[in-house]
Structure formats: structure tokens, C-alpha cells
Design a protein around this motif. Structure first.
Motif, PDB file in Angstrom:
ATOM      1  N   ASN A 131       0.880  -1.163   0.000  1.00 28.83           N
ATOM      2  CA  ASN A 131       0.000   0.000   0.000  1.00 28.83           C
ATOM      3  C   ASN A 131       0.919   1.215   0.000  1.00 28.83           C
ATOM      4  O   ASN A 131       1.452   1.590   1.033  1.00 28.83           O
ATOM      5  N   GLY A 132       1.098   1.775  -1.183  1.00 28.30           N
ATOM      6  CA  GLY A 132       2.055   2.875  -1.299  1.00 28.30           C
ATOM      7  C   GLY A 132       3.451   2.360  -1.068  1.00 28.30           C
ATOM      8  O   GLY A 132       3.880   1.397  -1.690  1.00 28.30           O
ATOM      9  N   SER A 133       4.167   2.955  -0.140  1.00 23.44           N
ATOM     10  CA  SER A 133       5.542   2.540   0.141  1.00 23.44           C
ATOM     11  C   SER A 133       5.627   1.578   1.326  1.00 23.44           C
ATOM     12  O   SER A 133       6.703   1.302   1.827  1.00 23.44           O
ATOM     13  N   THR A 134       4.482   1.054   1.778  1.00 25.59           N
ATOM     14  CA  THR A 134       4.444   0.103   2.887  1.00 25.59           C
ATOM     15  C   THR A 134       4.137  -1.291   2.364  1.00 25.59           C
ATOM     16  O   THR A 134       3.201  -1.482   1.605  1.00 25.59           O
ATOM     17  N   LEU A 135       4.947  -2.253   2.778  1.00 27.63           N
ATOM     18  CA  LEU A 135       4.758  -3.647   2.388  1.00 27.63           C
ATOM     19  C   LEU A 135       4.412  -4.453   3.627  1.00 27.63           C
ATOM     20  O   LEU A 135       5.033  -4.295   4.671  1.00 27.63           O
ATOM     21  N   THR A 136       3.413  -5.322   3.507  1.00 34.70           N
ATOM     22  CA  THR A 136       3.031  -6.212   4.599  1.00 34.70           C
ATOM     23  C   THR A 136       3.341  -7.640   4.191  1.00 34.70           C
ATOM     24  O   THR A 136       2.935  -8.082   3.116  1.00 34.70           O
ATOM     25  N   LEU A 137       4.085  -8.339   5.044  1.00 32.35           N
ATOM     26  CA  LEU A 137       4.396  -9.755   4.834  1.00 32.35           C
ATOM     27  C   LEU A 137       3.491 -10.586   5.722  1.00 32.35           C
ATOM     28  O   LEU A 137       3.354 -10.295   6.916  1.00 32.35           O
ATOM     29  N   LYS A 138       2.883 -11.632   5.153  1.00 29.05           N
ATOM     30  CA  LYS A 138       1.981 -12.513   5.904  1.00 29.05           C
ATOM     31  C   LYS A 138       2.318 -13.961   5.601  1.00 29.05           C
ATOM     32  O   LYS A 138       2.826 -14.268   4.524  1.00 29.05           O
ATOM     33  N   GLY A 139       2.013 -14.836   6.546  1.00 25.57           N
ATOM     34  CA  GLY A 139       2.197 -16.265   6.345  1.00 25.57           C
ATOM     35  C   GLY A 139       2.804 -16.923   7.563  1.00 25.57           C
ATOM     36  O   GLY A 139       2.957 -16.305   8.615  1.00 25.57           O
ATOM     37  N   GLU A 140       3.130 -18.200   7.400  1.00 27.56           N
ATOM     38  CA  GLU A 140       3.747 -18.975   8.470  1.00 27.56           C
ATOM     39  C   GLU A 140       5.011 -19.624   7.938  1.00 27.56           C
ATOM     40  O   GLU A 140       5.014 -20.190   6.850  1.00 27.56           O
ATOM     41  N   LEU A 141       6.076 -19.527   8.723  1.00 26.12           N
ATOM     42  CA  LEU A 141       7.350 -20.138   8.370  1.00 26.12           C
ATOM     43  C   LEU A 141       7.829 -20.989   9.538  1.00 26.12           C
ATOM     44  O   LEU A 141       7.373 -20.836  10.667  1.00 26.12           O
ATOM     45  N   ASN A 142       8.799 -21.872   9.252  1.00 28.39           N
ATOM     46  CA  ASN A 142       9.277 -22.802  10.272  1.00 28.39           C
ATOM     47  C   ASN A 142      10.370 -22.241  11.167  1.00 28.39           C
ATOM     48  O   ASN A 142      10.674 -22.837  12.189  1.00 28.39           O
TER      49      ASN A 142
ATOM     50  N   ILE B 254       5.967 -17.666  13.249  1.00 19.00           N
ATOM     51  CA  ILE B 254       6.918 -18.767  13.277  1.00 19.00           C
ATOM     52  C   ILE B 254       6.227 -19.969  13.902  1.00 19.00           C
ATOM     53  O   ILE B 254       5.790 -19.912  15.053  1.00 19.00           O
ATOM     54  N   VAL B 255       6.111 -21.042  13.120  1.00 23.40           N
ATOM     55  CA  VAL B 255       5.468 -22.277  13.573  1.00 23.40           C
ATOM     56  C   VAL B 255       6.440 -23.421  13.282  1.00 23.40           C
ATOM     57  O   VAL B 255       6.484 -23.926  12.158  1.00 23.40           O
ATOM     58  N   PRO B 256       7.252 -23.810  14.283  1.00 29.91           N
ATOM     59  CA  PRO B 256       8.236 -24.869  14.044  1.00 29.91           C
ATOM     60  C   PRO B 256       7.562 -26.173  13.632  1.00 29.91           C
ATOM     61  O   PRO B 256       6.493 -26.528  14.129  1.00 29.91           O
ATOM     62  N   ASP B 257       8.188 -26.873  12.710  1.00 27.48           N
ATOM     63  CA  ASP B 257       7.709 -28.169  12.248  1.00 27.48           C
ATOM     64  C   ASP B 257       8.293 -29.226  13.166  1.00 27.48           C
ATOM     65  O   ASP B 257       9.496 -29.480  13.135  1.00 27.48           O
ATOM     66  N   CYS B 258       7.467 -29.852  13.991  1.00 29.32           N
ATOM     67  CA  CYS B 258       7.934 -30.817  14.966  1.00 29.32           C
ATOM     68  C   CYS B 258       8.583 -32.036  14.308  1.00 29.32           C
ATOM     69  O   CYS B 258       9.410 -32.697  14.919  1.00 29.32           O
ATOM     70  N   ARG B 259       8.250 -32.333  13.063  1.00 32.26           N
ATOM     71  CA  ARG B 259       8.875 -33.462  12.379  1.00 32.26           C
ATOM     72  C   ARG B 259      10.352 -33.204  12.167  1.00 32.26           C
ATOM     73  O   ARG B 259      11.146 -34.125  12.062  1.00 32.26           O
ATOM     74  N   ASP B 260      10.749 -31.934  12.089  1.00 32.50           N
ATOM     75  CA  ASP B 260      12.147 -31.594  11.879  1.00 32.50           C
ATOM     76  C   ASP B 260      12.988 -31.721  13.156  1.00 32.50           C
ATOM     77  O   ASP B 260      14.198 -31.658  13.106  1.00 32.50           O
ATOM     78  N   LEU B 261      12.348 -31.870  14.283  1.00 33.46           N
ATOM     79  CA  LEU B 261      13.067 -31.909  15.551  1.00 33.46           C
ATOM     80  C   LEU B 261      13.595 -33.298  15.894  1.00 33.46           C
ATOM     81  O   LEU B 261      14.382 -33.453  16.805  1.00 33.46           O
ATOM     82  N   ASN B 262      13.144 -34.325  15.200  1.00 35.62           N
ATOM     83  CA  ASN B 262      13.575 -35.719  15.439  1.00 35.62           C
ATOM     84  C   ASN B 262      13.420 -36.113  16.901  1.00 35.62           C
ATOM     85  O   ASN B 262      14.325 -36.679  17.512  1.00 35.62           O
ATOM     86  N   LEU B 263      12.281 -35.804  17.479  1.00 33.87           N
ATOM     87  CA  LEU B 263      12.036 -36.143  18.867  1.00 33.87           C
ATOM     88  C   LEU B 263      11.648 -37.624  18.978  1.00 33.87           C
ATOM     89  O   LEU B 263      10.916 -38.151  18.157  1.00 33.87           O
ATOM     90  N   VAL B 264      12.181 -38.279  19.994  1.00 36.67           N
ATOM     91  CA  VAL B 264      11.854 -39.683  20.246  1.00 36.67           C
ATOM     92  C   VAL B 264      11.077 -39.731  21.544  1.00 36.67           C
ATOM     93  O   VAL B 264      11.505 -39.195  22.564  1.00 36.67           O
ATOM     94  N   TYR B 265       9.943 -40.395  21.504  1.00 33.00           N
ATOM     95  CA  TYR B 265       9.115 -40.510  22.725  1.00 33.00           C
ATOM     96  C   TYR B 265       9.168 -41.903  23.261  1.00 33.00           C
ATOM     97  O   TYR B 265       9.251 -42.858  22.587  1.00 33.00           O
TER      98      TYR B 265
END
Length: 87
Positions: free
Chosen positions: A38-49, A76-87
Motif C-alpha cells: 500500500n504505497g511505500s508500505t509492504l506487509t508480509l503474511k504467512g507462516e514459516l518454520n 513462526i510455527v516450528p515443524d515438529c517433524r524436523d526436531l527428530n524427537l523420540v518418545y
């Protein structure tokens, strides 16, 4: 005497240009980032890991000469599959 007008680009052109640059970084998650200008203002939206991915998106956004302000609404929404957690 003629007055010169300052050149302006359409908001949609600027936001699509930045969005395409972000999508080409190489991380699949980056394709989720959306840009609105909007004019000289930029808005970034979304989810990243990670904050690193967010910083990459911000770095591209602030390099655009037509943009004076960037509003960051990326979550920021971390992907738990990338953490290699063992339960």
C-alpha cells in the motif's frame, strides 16, 4: 512550464515482484509467504518454520527501493517433524 511527476509503480506489481523473489529462495515453506503493498508500505503474511526463514524474507523486502516500511506479520510455527524427537 511542464512539471515532472514522480514515477510510481502499481501496488500489485511491487508486491508480486517481492513475493516471487521470496518464493524462489529454495525453501518450500517460503511459498506460503504473501505480500501486500500500500504505497511505500509492504506487509508480509504467512507462516514459516524458523526465524532464519523469516529473516530471509525480510532481507528481500527491505532491498526493494520502492518500499520504505515493512510490516512483518509472519508467524513462526516450528515443524515438529524436523526436531527428530523420540518418545
Amino acid at each position: 512550464m511542464l512539471k515532472l511527476q514522480e514515477a510510481t509503480l502499481p501496488n500489485d506489481f511491487i508486491s508480486r515482484r517481492i513475493e516471487n523473489s521470496i518464493h524462489q529462495i529454495g525453501y518450500p515453506q517460503m511459498k506460503q509467504v504473501r505480500c501486500e503493498s500500500n504505497g511505500s508500505t509492504l506487509t508480509l503474511k504467512g507462516e514459516l518454520n524458523s526465524y532464519y526463514q523469516m529473516q530471509l524474507a525480510l532481507k528481500i523486502a527491505v532491498k526493494e527501493p520502492w518500499i520504505e516500511r515493512v510490516d512483518n506479520h509472519i508467524r513462526i510455527v516450528p515443524d515438529c517433524r524436523d526436531l527428530n524427537l523420540v518418545y
